[in-house]
Design a protein around this motif. Sequence first.
Motif, PDB file in Angstrom:
ATOM      1  N   ALA A 216      29.862  44.632  35.398  1.00  0.00           N
ATOM      2  CA  ALA A 216      30.913  44.136  34.508  1.00  0.00           C
ATOM      3  C   ALA A 216      31.014  42.615  34.585  1.00  0.00           C
ATOM      4  CB  ALA A 216      32.246  44.786  34.866  1.00  0.00           C
ATOM      5  N   LEU A 217      30.934  42.077  35.796  1.00  0.00           N
ATOM      6  CA  LEU A 217      30.991  40.625  35.979  1.00  0.00           C
ATOM      7  C   LEU A 217      29.812  39.942  35.293  1.00  0.00           C
ATOM      8  CD1 LEU A 217      32.130  38.040  37.263  1.00  0.00           C
ATOM      9  CD2 LEU A 217      30.862  38.616  39.350  1.00  0.00           C
ATOM     10  N   ALA A 218      28.601  40.463  35.515  1.00  0.00           N
ATOM     11  CA  ALA A 218      27.410  39.871  34.910  1.00  0.00           C
ATOM     12  C   ALA A 218      27.477  39.958  33.389  1.00  0.00           C
ATOM     13  CB  ALA A 218      26.155  40.562  35.434  1.00  0.00           C
ATOM     14  N   GLY A 219      27.941  41.090  32.866  1.00  0.00           N
ATOM     15  CA  GLY A 219      28.027  41.251  31.423  1.00  0.00           C
ATOM     16  C   GLY A 219      28.990  40.259  30.796  1.00  0.00           C
ATOM     17  N   MET A 220      30.133  40.038  31.433  1.00  0.00           N
ATOM     18  CA  MET A 220      31.111  39.083  30.894  1.00  0.00           C
ATOM     19  C   MET A 220      30.598  37.650  31.000  1.00  0.00           C
ATOM     20  SD  MET A 220      34.738  40.683  32.193  1.00  0.00           S
ATOM     21  CE  MET A 220      35.020  42.460  32.122  1.00  0.00           C
ATOM     22  N   LEU A 221      29.920  37.332  32.115  1.00  0.00           N
ATOM     23  CA  LEU A 221      29.374  35.986  32.268  1.00  0.00           C
ATOM     24  C   LEU A 221      28.283  35.704  31.240  1.00  0.00           C
ATOM     25  CD1 LEU A 221      29.119  35.702  36.166  1.00  0.00           C
ATOM     26  CD2 LEU A 221      30.695  34.474  34.678  1.00  0.00           C
ATOM     27  N   GLN A 222      27.570  36.748  30.830  1.00  0.00           N
ATOM     28  CA  GLN A 222      26.481  36.594  29.863  1.00  0.00           C
ATOM     29  C   GLN A 222      26.953  36.831  28.424  1.00  0.00           C
ATOM     30  OE1 GLN A 222      23.590  35.455  30.244  1.00  0.00           O
ATOM     31  NE2 GLN A 222      22.908  35.752  32.354  1.00  0.00           N
ATOM     32  N   SER A 223      28.247  36.910  28.221  1.00  0.00           N
ATOM     33  CA  SER A 223      28.780  37.197  26.890  1.00  0.00           C
ATOM     34  C   SER A 223      28.289  36.182  25.868  1.00  0.00           C
ATOM     35  CB  SER A 223      30.316  37.177  26.935  1.00  0.00           C
ATOM     36  OG  SER A 223      30.843  37.282  25.633  1.00  0.00           O
ATOM     37  N   CYS A 224      27.848  36.695  24.707  1.00  0.00           N
ATOM     38  CA  CYS A 224      27.419  35.794  23.645  1.00  0.00           C
ATOM     39  C   CYS A 224      28.607  35.271  22.846  1.00  0.00           C
ATOM     40  CB  CYS A 224      26.430  36.496  22.710  1.00  0.00           C
ATOM     41  SG  CYS A 224      27.086  37.964  21.910  1.00  0.00           S
ATOM     42  N   ALA A 225      29.770  35.860  23.009  1.00  0.00           N
ATOM     43  CA  ALA A 225      31.012  35.344  22.437  1.00  0.00           C
ATOM     44  C   ALA A 225      31.802  34.679  23.563  1.00  0.00           C
ATOM     45  CB  ALA A 225      31.820  36.476  21.805  1.00  0.00           C
ATOM     46  N   PRO A 226      32.607  33.650  23.272  1.00  0.00           N
ATOM     47  CA  PRO A 226      33.261  32.875  24.335  1.00  0.00           C
ATOM     48  C   PRO A 226      34.318  33.675  25.087  1.00  0.00           C
ATOM     49  CG  PRO A 226      34.037  32.175  22.174  1.00  0.00           C
ATOM     50  CD  PRO A 226      32.900  33.107  21.929  1.00  0.00           C
ATOM     51  N   VAL A 227      34.091  33.857  26.380  1.00  0.00           N
ATOM     52  CA  VAL A 227      35.011  34.571  27.264  1.00  0.00           C
ATOM     53  C   VAL A 227      35.116  33.795  28.574  1.00  0.00           C
ATOM     54  CG1 VAL A 227      35.427  36.689  28.579  1.00  0.00           C
ATOM     55  CG2 VAL A 227      34.425  36.834  26.288  1.00  0.00           C
ATOM     56  N   THR A 228      36.332  33.556  29.033  1.00  0.00           N
ATOM     57  CA  THR A 228      36.543  32.994  30.365  1.00  0.00           C
ATOM     58  C   THR A 228      36.646  34.155  31.345  1.00  0.00           C
ATOM     59  OG1 THR A 228      37.713  31.082  29.461  1.00  0.00           O
ATOM     60  CG2 THR A 228      38.057  31.571  31.791  1.00  0.00           C
ATOM     61  N   VAL A 229      35.966  34.073  32.481  1.00  0.00           N
ATOM     62  CA  VAL A 229      35.840  35.224  33.376  1.00  0.00           C
ATOM     63  C   VAL A 229      36.353  34.885  34.771  1.00  0.00           C
ATOM     64  CG1 VAL A 229      34.252  36.969  34.281  1.00  0.00           C
ATOM     65  CG2 VAL A 229      33.766  35.870  32.082  1.00  0.00           C
ATOM     66  N   VAL A 230      37.106  35.818  35.368  1.00  0.00           N
ATOM     67  CA  VAL A 230      37.527  35.701  36.758  1.00  0.00           C
ATOM     68  C   VAL A 230      36.711  36.666  37.611  1.00  0.00           C
ATOM     69  CG1 VAL A 230      39.862  34.977  36.127  1.00  0.00           C
ATOM     70  CG2 VAL A 230      39.383  37.406  36.507  1.00  0.00           C
ATOM     71  N   ASN A 231      36.962  36.685  38.888  1.00  0.00           N
ATOM     72  CA  ASN A 231      36.198  37.529  39.805  1.00  0.00           C
ATOM     73  C   ASN A 231      36.577  39.000  39.648  1.00  0.00           C
ATOM     74  OD1 ASN A 231      34.367  38.155  41.842  1.00  0.00           O
ATOM     75  ND2 ASN A 231      35.166  36.613  43.250  1.00  0.00           N
ATOM     76  N   VAL A 232      35.802  39.856  40.274  1.00  0.00           N
ATOM     77  CA  VAL A 232      36.009  41.298  40.188  1.00  0.00           C
ATOM     78  C   VAL A 232      37.381  41.680  40.748  1.00  0.00           C
ATOM     79  CG1 VAL A 232      35.159  43.557  40.927  1.00  0.00           C
ATOM     80  CG2 VAL A 232      33.532  41.730  40.361  1.00  0.00           C
ATOM     81  N   ASP A 233      38.131  42.433  39.961  1.00  0.00           N
ATOM     82  CA  ASP A 233      39.457  42.949  40.345  1.00  0.00           C
ATOM     83  C   ASP A 233      40.489  41.844  40.584  1.00  0.00           C
ATOM     84  OD1 ASP A 233      38.688  45.604  40.177  1.00  0.00           O
ATOM     85  OD2 ASP A 233      38.184  45.770  42.303  1.00  0.00           O
ATOM     86  N   ALA A 234      40.222  40.626  40.123  1.00  0.00           N
ATOM     87  CA  ALA A 234      41.120  39.495  40.380  1.00  0.00           C
ATOM     88  C   ALA A 234      42.235  39.447  39.342  1.00  0.00           C
ATOM     89  CB  ALA A 234      40.331  38.187  40.408  1.00  0.00           C
ATOM     90  N   GLY A 235      43.104  40.452  39.371  1.00  0.00           N
ATOM     91  CA  GLY A 235      44.193  40.529  38.402  1.00  0.00           C
ATOM     92  C   GLY A 235      45.153  39.361  38.495  1.00  0.00           C
ATOM     93  N   TYR A 236      45.451  38.932  39.722  1.00  0.00           N
ATOM     94  CA  TYR A 236      46.356  37.794  39.888  1.00  0.00           C
ATOM     95  C   TYR A 236      45.761  36.546  39.248  1.00  0.00           C
ATOM     96  CZ  TYR A 236      48.873  33.975  42.201  1.00  0.00           C
ATOM     97  OH  TYR A 236      49.581  32.817  42.464  1.00  0.00           O
ATOM     98  N   ALA A 237      44.479  36.290  39.502  1.00  0.00           N
ATOM     99  CA  ALA A 237      43.830  35.108  38.939  1.00  0.00           C
ATOM    100  C   ALA A 237      43.799  35.166  37.420  1.00  0.00           C
ATOM    101  CB  ALA A 237      42.410  34.972  39.494  1.00  0.00           C
ATOM    102  N   ALA A 238      43.510  36.332  36.873  1.00  0.00           N
ATOM    103  CA  ALA A 238      43.489  36.473  35.417  1.00  0.00           C
ATOM    104  C   ALA A 238      44.876  36.244  34.834  1.00  0.00           C
ATOM    105  CB  ALA A 238      42.982  37.869  35.037  1.00  0.00           C
ATOM    106  N   GLY A 239      45.894  36.782  35.501  1.00  0.00           N
ATOM    107  CA  GLY A 239      47.264  36.577  35.038  1.00  0.00           C
ATOM    108  C   GLY A 239      47.660  35.122  35.079  1.00  0.00           C
ATOM    109  N   VAL A 240      47.265  34.428  36.139  1.00  0.00           N
ATOM    110  CA  VAL A 240      47.587  33.009  36.265  1.00  0.00           C
ATOM    111  C   VAL A 240      46.923  32.206  35.147  1.00  0.00           C
ATOM    112  CG1 VAL A 240      47.089  30.963  37.661  1.00  0.00           C
ATOM    113  CG2 VAL A 240      48.096  32.979  38.732  1.00  0.00           C
ATOM    114  N   GLN A 241      45.633  32.460  34.902  1.00  0.00           N
ATOM    115  CA  GLN A 241      44.930  31.717  33.854  1.00  0.00           C
ATOM    116  C   GLN A 241      45.590  31.932  32.490  1.00  0.00           C
ATOM    117  OE1 GLN A 241      42.422  29.461  34.138  1.00  0.00           O
ATOM    118  NE2 GLN A 241      42.733  29.676  36.332  1.00  0.00           N
ATOM    119  N   ALA A 242      45.895  33.183  32.171  1.00  0.00           N
ATOM    120  CA  ALA A 242      46.560  33.467  30.903  1.00  0.00           C
ATOM    121  C   ALA A 242      47.966  32.883  30.876  1.00  0.00           C
ATOM    122  CB  ALA A 242      46.616  34.981  30.668  1.00  0.00           C
ATOM    123  N   GLY A 243      48.634  32.894  32.031  1.00  0.00           N
ATOM    124  CA  GLY A 243      49.980  32.328  32.105  1.00  0.00           C
ATOM    125  C   GLY A 243      49.994  30.835  31.863  1.00  0.00           C
ATOM    126  N   LEU A 244      48.974  30.136  32.333  1.00  0.00           N
ATOM    127  CA  LEU A 244      48.894  28.696  32.092  1.00  0.00           C
ATOM    128  C   LEU A 244      48.658  28.404  30.609  1.00  0.00           C
ATOM    129  CD1 LEU A 244      46.837  27.588  35.223  1.00  0.00           C
ATOM    130  CD2 LEU A 244      49.269  27.175  34.782  1.00  0.00           C
TER     131      LEU A 244
END
Length: 258
Positions: A216-244
């Motif tokens: 899942a991590l590799a697929g998101m990092l290789q996305s051909c559409a623009p996606v910002t990616v956090v680490n595996v299971d990093a819900g807090y980090a994803a929430g923080v990025q979206a919160g900012l």
Amino acid sequence: MRELLDAVADGDVSPAEAEARLNGYATTEAGRFDAAREERTGVPEAVLADGKTTAEVADLAATAVETTGRALCTRVDDPTAETVTTALAEEFPDSNVEYDERARTLVAHAPAFDPPALDADVGVVAAGTADAAAAGEAATTLTEMGARVTRVSDVGVAGLHRTIDALADLRAMDVLVVAAGREGALPTVLAGLVDVPIIGLPVASGYGHGGAGEAALAGMLQSCAPVTVVNVDAGYAAGVQAGLVARSVDSARTDGRR
């Protein structure tokens, strides 16, 4: 400073709260709690329960409530939640404690705590039921940052019609957190269909080669559409990025109303 010292002497301010005001952190037997993080960065400090004893988590959570009016704990299991809830009830009888067993988050608010409120909408999307825990951690974090959170669940690409059915709601959001396991395709698909920032949250759901979230991590990092990616299971980090992002949206809307 004299006023603060007088307040400590009079019992109006605790030593921990005074230390937090002076140094930005409060020292406990379990470590140092960064009481100034939210003021400094806009991000609430979180107590990670993994690797700590239940007593250490309870100590840090109580210090968080004492110095900031709020505690946000992540990766909390049931015994730790019970210990922390009991400890907070004894030390802060009127505090409100909420434990999300699935997301493994525990949030406590002191009675006088004034929660932030952002004029911004964040969608937290889970591809499947197995992705709900990581998505829930992100949702809790976003709620504590003041964003309006909409949960959208079970819209993975294995049944693309489910994704399409949710598009109208997703396009109305200001930013999306998209949690997906297996091959992690959902963030890429959505990034080609919506015009809002997407935070990809890879989840360790699946089996066999790459089943611990690597695929899942590799697929998101290789996305051909623009996606910002956090680490595996990093819900807090994803929430923080979206919160900012939500804070920036709120700031722009506030400035536009002036």
